[in-house]
Design a protein around this motif. Structure first.
Motif, PDB file in Angstrom:
ATOM      1  N   HIS B 198       0.819  -1.207   0.000  1.00  0.00           N
ATOM      2  CA  HIS B 198       0.000   0.000   0.000  1.00  0.00           C
ATOM      3  C   HIS B 198       0.860   1.266   0.000  1.00  0.00           C
ATOM      4  N   ASP B 199       2.005   1.208   0.670  1.00  0.00           N
ATOM      5  CA  ASP B 199       2.861   2.395   0.709  1.00  0.00           C
ATOM      6  C   ASP B 199       3.733   2.517  -0.526  1.00  0.00           C
ATOM      7  N   VAL B 200       3.891   1.393  -1.259  1.00  0.00           N
ATOM      8  CA  VAL B 200       4.716   1.414  -2.473  1.00  0.00           C
ATOM      9  C   VAL B 200       3.894   1.922  -3.655  1.00  0.00           C
ATOM     10  N   ALA B 201       2.764   1.266  -3.896  1.00  0.00           N
ATOM     11  CA  ALA B 201       1.920   1.591  -5.052  1.00  0.00           C
ATOM     12  C   ALA B 201       0.507   1.076  -4.785  1.00  0.00           C
ATOM     13  N   PRO B 202      -0.332   1.896  -4.145  1.00  0.00           N
ATOM     14  CA  PRO B 202      -1.678   1.422  -3.798  1.00  0.00           C
ATOM     15  C   PRO B 202      -2.501   1.086  -5.047  1.00  0.00           C
ATOM     16  N   GLY B 203      -3.064  -0.133  -5.061  1.00  0.00           N
ATOM     17  CA  GLY B 203      -3.874  -0.540  -6.203  1.00  0.00           C
ATOM     18  C   GLY B 203      -3.063  -0.803  -7.448  1.00  0.00           C
ATOM     19  N   GLY B 204      -1.771  -1.081  -7.272  1.00  0.00           N
ATOM     20  CA  GLY B 204      -0.919  -1.349  -8.427  1.00  0.00           C
ATOM     21  C   GLY B 204       0.369  -1.994  -7.954  1.00  0.00           C
ATOM     22  N   TYR B 205       1.456  -1.752  -8.661  1.00  0.00           N
ATOM     23  CA  TYR B 205       2.750  -2.260  -8.208  1.00  0.00           C
ATOM     24  C   TYR B 205       3.869  -1.408  -8.791  1.00  0.00           C
ATOM     25  N   ALA B 206       5.034  -1.545  -8.202  1.00  0.00           N
ATOM     26  CA  ALA B 206       6.219  -0.871  -8.748  1.00  0.00           C
ATOM     27  C   ALA B 206       7.038  -1.901  -9.493  1.00  0.00           C
ATOM     28  N   TRP B 207       7.719  -1.481 -10.550  1.00  0.00           N
ATOM     29  CA  TRP B 207       8.504  -2.426 -11.346  1.00  0.00           C
ATOM     30  C   TRP B 207       9.925  -1.931 -11.559  1.00  0.00           C
ATOM     31  N   VAL B 208      10.835  -2.911 -11.646  1.00  0.00           N
ATOM     32  CA  VAL B 208      12.204  -2.648 -12.089  1.00  0.00           C
ATOM     33  C   VAL B 208      12.460  -3.635 -13.216  1.00  0.00           C
ATOM     34  N   PHE B 209      12.510  -3.141 -14.439  1.00  0.00           N
ATOM     35  CA  PHE B 209      12.689  -3.993 -15.606  1.00  0.00           C
ATOM     36  C   PHE B 209      14.081  -3.750 -16.187  1.00  0.00           C
ATOM     37  N   PRO B 210      14.953  -4.772 -16.136  1.00  0.00           N
ATOM     38  CA  PRO B 210      16.317  -4.575 -16.630  1.00  0.00           C
ATOM     39  C   PRO B 210      16.341  -4.393 -18.146  1.00  0.00           C
ATOM     40  N   LYS B 211      16.995  -3.320 -18.581  1.00  0.00           N
ATOM     41  CA  LYS B 211      17.028  -3.036 -20.020  1.00  0.00           C
ATOM     42  C   LYS B 211      18.418  -3.263 -20.588  1.00  0.00           C
TER      43      LYS B 211
END
Lengths: 72, 391
Positions: B198-211
């Motif tokens: 909830h404190d990171v991304a309420p109703g969603g998510y955070a992503w780290v996508f290696p490019k």
């Protein structure tokens, strides 16, 4: 559930302000506007304040705080 | 150069629009593909991750637009427990700028006329039948007639609204996103990394996508109805401060993703919608590239067929909604229900589940094992999921 909820959502804010220096022209505001009063050309955003119902959707959807709702 | 009339005009040259243009042209229709921005593929409003399987079945893989190969997913729970689920040949991080241009080029090769800096500012309607578009070019406006207009004009689709096929997205079905491309980060993994809480991304998510070795797309999406005073950028600033305090920002971008139920109709009289415009994104993951290219191919094929058969009324184009629904409708509806459930799972429950899963030996961590293990230890999640399927 209150059947009038969607109507009572109108006028949730007192005033809508657009801060162009923050805008990324991503179109979130256009996507959630119930009355289609925002126009987004490549890098130009225009709000038809006459048609705006002050529903408060676009300030909530804007990822960068470029549309700000002034509380009622 | 531009004619006064085409069989099919497509508004928007993203993956959905370019695929539609290509298959409509291959089917023998005269096609005009219009893009409002000055470059196809720019700006990149995308986290650029795509599944390998669907992609390979629709386009010929080209190393020039594959930035990184993915071999798994790493999850991080709200309290910071991390576990990996490895899958061979999971997918890729694309270079969307090159990918989109390549799809545009393929449309041109098939015979479509492609044009940038062409902003569609209205539809030509005759007794409710869509008969063309009004286009604003840098040097003036022009009306161009079409038998079929395709709205591939993204999440904000105005073609869909002008044609009366869709309205605005509800805030709870709309993910408000912000992303940066970070440089100078050390990533020791080929996993896409998703953070929940909830404190990171309420109703969603955070992503780290290696490019690449030291570059990553780092972003997050929040359900727009959960932004209590903080917007997506505020949440991402907080996330970067915590996880990548010294990284450099090579690019930043805002954007929105539909996380909605399938639209009842993605066709109308002389008009069809495709891609984000038609809410073709996966409501659970927010992924939209493979859905867009798959639906684009179908849309282009239907357009060409209808032109050939000489009918483009609402009834003639109904086959598009029907075939889309037959192929992908159930998957989209199930993903939507799952999203509703996942968004209501409390942080404590996710923490407990992650704690159990972190103890699972790596070879047992297939998606199915993860799912069944979670359910057997945390049946509450099942209730949340069931509730959303029944509602």
């Amino acid at each position: 559930m209150n059947p009038f909820k969607s109507k009572s959502e109108r006028g949730k804010i007192h005033e809508l302000r657009f801060l162009p220096e923050r805008c990324d022209y991503c179109g979130c505001c256009v996507a959630v506007c119930p009355v289609d009063c925002i126009e987004l050309e490549a890098a130009k955003l225009t709000v038809d304040y006459g048609a705006c119902t002050l529903c408060g959707n676009c300030p909530q959807a804007c990822p960068v705080g470029a549309l700000v709702g002034v509380a009622a | 150069m531009i004619r006064d009339a085409y069989d099919v005009i497509i508004v928007g040259a993203g993956p959905a629009g370019s695929m539609t243009a290509r298959y409509a042209a291959e089917g023998g229709a005269s096609v005009l593909l219009l893009e409002k921005d000055r470059d196809i593929g720019l700006p990149v409003r995308c986290a650029e991750a795509v599944g390998a399987k669907t992609l390979a079945s629709y386009v010929e893989l080209n190393p020039s637009w594959i930035a990184h190969q993915l071999s798994g997913v790493r999850f991080t729970s709200p309290n910071g427990i991390t576990f990996d689920v490895m899958t061979d040949n999971l997918g890729y991080i694309l270079n969307r700028r090159i990918f989109d241009q390549e799809l545009g080029r393929k449309a041109a090769q098939a015979g479509a006329t492609v044009l940038t800096r062409a902003y569609v500012c209205g539809l030509i309607l005759r007794a409710d039948q869509v008969c063309g578009v009004k286009v604003r070019f840098p040097d003036g406006e022009k009306e161009i007639a079409a038998k079929i207009v395709v709205g591939a004009d993204g999440v904000e689709s105005r073609v869909g609204r002008w044609a009366g096929m869709r309205t605005n997205f509800a805030l709870k079905d709309f993910e408000s996103c912000y992303q940066v491309m970070l440089g100078g980060v050390s990533l020791e993994t080929n996993c896409i990394h998703c953070y929940f809480g909830h404190d990171v991304a309420p109703g969603g998510y955070a992503w780290v996508f290696p490019k690449g070795a030291d570059v990553a797309n780092v972003g997050l999406g929040i359900a727009a109805d959960r932004s209590d005073g903080l917007n997506a950028k505020d949440y991402l600033d907080r996330f970067l401060e915590k996880n990548f305090p010294n990284a450099s920002i090579l690019a930043c971008v805002a954007g929105g993703v539909p996380a909605a139920k399938p639209l009842k109709k993605i066709h109308g009289p002389g008009v069809m919608l495709v891609g984000d415009a038609a809410a073709h994104t996966n409501p659970l993951t927010g992924g939209g590239i493979s859905n867009a290219i798959a639906a684009g191919k179908l849309c282009g094929e239907v357009a060409a067929r209808c032109v050939k058969q000489g009918g483009w009324s609402e009834a003639d184009l109904a086959v598009y909604t029907k075939e889309y629904d037959a192929n992908w409708g159930n998957h989209q509806r199930n993903s939507y229900r799952l999203k509703e459930a996942v968004h209501h799972i409390k942080d404590e429950t996710l923490n407990k589940a992650a704690h159990i899963l972190a103890d699972l030996p790596p070879e047992k961590r297939t998606m199915l094992d993860v799912f069944t293990t979670t359910l057997s230890h945390e049946p509450g999640i099942l209730i949340d999921i069931m509730r959303s399927f029944l509602s």
